[in-house]
Design a protein around this motif. Structure first.
Motif, PDB file in Angstrom:
ATOM      1  N   THR A 119     -18.962 -19.746 -58.224  1.00  0.00           N
ATOM      2  CA  THR A 119     -20.385 -19.323 -58.454  1.00  0.00           C
ATOM      3  C   THR A 119     -21.284 -20.602 -58.964  1.00  0.00           C
ATOM      4  O   THR A 119     -20.926 -21.569 -59.627  1.00  0.00           O
ATOM      5  CB  THR A 119     -20.453 -18.036 -59.490  1.00  0.00           C
ATOM      6  N   LEU A 140     -15.871 -16.729 -61.661  1.00  0.00           N
ATOM      7  CA  LEU A 140     -16.944 -15.890 -62.242  1.00  0.00           C
ATOM      8  C   LEU A 140     -16.692 -16.510 -63.681  1.00  0.00           C
ATOM      9  O   LEU A 140     -15.813 -16.214 -64.542  1.00  0.00           O
ATOM     10  CB  LEU A 140     -16.573 -14.680 -62.221  1.00  0.00           C
ATOM     11  N   ILE A 142     -17.965 -15.607 -67.498  1.00  0.00           N
ATOM     12  CA  ILE A 142     -18.855 -14.413 -68.202  1.00  0.00           C
ATOM     13  C   ILE A 142     -18.755 -14.831 -69.642  1.00  0.00           C
ATOM     14  O   ILE A 142     -17.650 -15.221 -70.174  1.00  0.00           O
ATOM     15  CB  ILE A 142     -17.817 -13.001 -68.320  1.00  0.00           C
ATOM     16  N   PHE A 150     -26.186  -9.913 -69.071  1.00  0.00           N
ATOM     17  CA  PHE A 150     -25.683 -10.281 -67.720  1.00  0.00           C
ATOM     18  C   PHE A 150     -24.428  -9.924 -67.063  1.00  0.00           C
ATOM     19  O   PHE A 150     -24.214  -9.995 -65.935  1.00  0.00           O
ATOM     20  CB  PHE A 150     -26.030 -11.784 -67.461  1.00  0.00           C
ATOM     21  N   THR A 151     -23.474  -9.395 -67.999  1.00  0.00           N
ATOM     22  CA  THR A 151     -22.454  -9.145 -67.684  1.00  0.00           C
ATOM     23  C   THR A 151     -21.886  -8.151 -66.283  1.00  0.00           C
ATOM     24  O   THR A 151     -21.199  -8.628 -65.474  1.00  0.00           O
ATOM     25  CB  THR A 151     -21.222  -8.601 -68.824  1.00  0.00           C
ATOM     26  N   ARG A 154     -23.338  -9.757 -62.960  1.00  0.00           N
ATOM     27  CA  ARG A 154     -22.472 -10.832 -62.724  1.00  0.00           C
ATOM     28  C   ARG A 154     -21.399 -10.326 -62.108  1.00  0.00           C
ATOM     29  O   ARG A 154     -20.828 -11.003 -61.021  1.00  0.00           O
ATOM     30  CB  ARG A 154     -22.316 -11.788 -63.743  1.00  0.00           C
ATOM     31  N   TRP A 158     -20.228 -10.647 -58.099  1.00  0.00           N
ATOM     32  CA  TRP A 158     -19.200 -11.608 -57.766  1.00  0.00           C
ATOM     33  C   TRP A 158     -18.200 -10.578 -56.977  1.00  0.00           C
ATOM     34  O   TRP A 158     -17.436 -11.161 -55.991  1.00  0.00           O
ATOM     35  CB  TRP A 158     -18.560 -12.062 -59.051  1.00  0.00           C
TER      36      TRP A 158
END
Ligand SMILES: Cc1cc2nc3c(=O)[nH]c(=O)nc-3n(C[C@H](O)[C@H](O)[C@H](O)COP(=O)(O)O)c2cc1C
Length: 168
Positions: A119, A140, A142, A150-151, A154, A158
């Motif tokens: 990513t 990813l 986190i 944003f978790t 995201r 993903w």
């Protein structure tokens, strides 16, 4: 559909466990979550697709449960398995080792060509991460400590990406 095993190491009911459960929800019935503190080599062998997640710990280390589990993982035959990685970290407190636990898992993996789901580092603010290769994260990243807003997105984006890359 191939079976998916999600293996995580982090605090009990911590952020890594939460992210693992969200990934499982998005995959649905074919996905099972394992805490690496109790997982064995034969658990790894059951799945065609592995999702491996760790919190960053110490200074740039994997969670301690992963330190004990990684040898079992590597003893399994991973040659035909697709693998995706996720890492938890805190970019404000640890900007020089952000999500390094994910970088360590990647480093220890044989068959790095089987890894999907890298990513962009855009949107994060850190100095250095061993999880960054050729300008991208190997999985990813986190940061539920300083970018919790944003978790969810995201994770959703993903999972969509790795489904496509691994044809699941
Ligand atoms: C002792 C300690 C060391 C940490 N070291 C790092 C680090 O080197 N890099 C990083 O990005 N985050 C680091 N973190 C932040 C954790 O990875 C982050 O809070 C993560 O969300 C914890 O996940 P958990 O709740 O599943 O354990 C550290 C946290 C603690 C408490």
């Amino acid at each position: 559909m191939s079976e998916i095993g999600i293996f995580f190491g982090g605090k009990d009911n911590g952020s890594t466990a939460k992210v693992a459960r969200k990934i499982q929800e998005l995959f649905g019935a074919g996905a099972t979550v394992h805490n690496v503190s109790t997982a064995a080599k034969h658990d790894v062998e059951k799945y065609d697709f592995l999702v491996l997640g760790t919190a960053a710990w110490g200074i740039g280390e994997m969670h301690s449960d992963w330190e004990r589990f990684i040898d079992k993982l590597i003893e399994a035959d991973l040659s035909k398995k697709k693998i995706a990685l996720f890492g938890l970290g805190d970019q404000k407190m640890y900007p020089e080792s952000f999500v390094d636990g994910m970088g360590t898992i990647f480093c220890r993996l044989p068959y790095k060509e089987n890894v999907v789901g890298n990513t962009s580092t855009r949107g994060y603010n850190f100095y250095y991460s061993t999880a960054e290769k050729d300008g991208k994260f190997v999985g990813l990243a986190i940061d539920d400590d300083t970018q919790a807003e944003f978790t969810d997105k995201r994770i959703k984006d993903w999972v969509k990406q790795i489904r496509k890359e691994a044809s699941i």
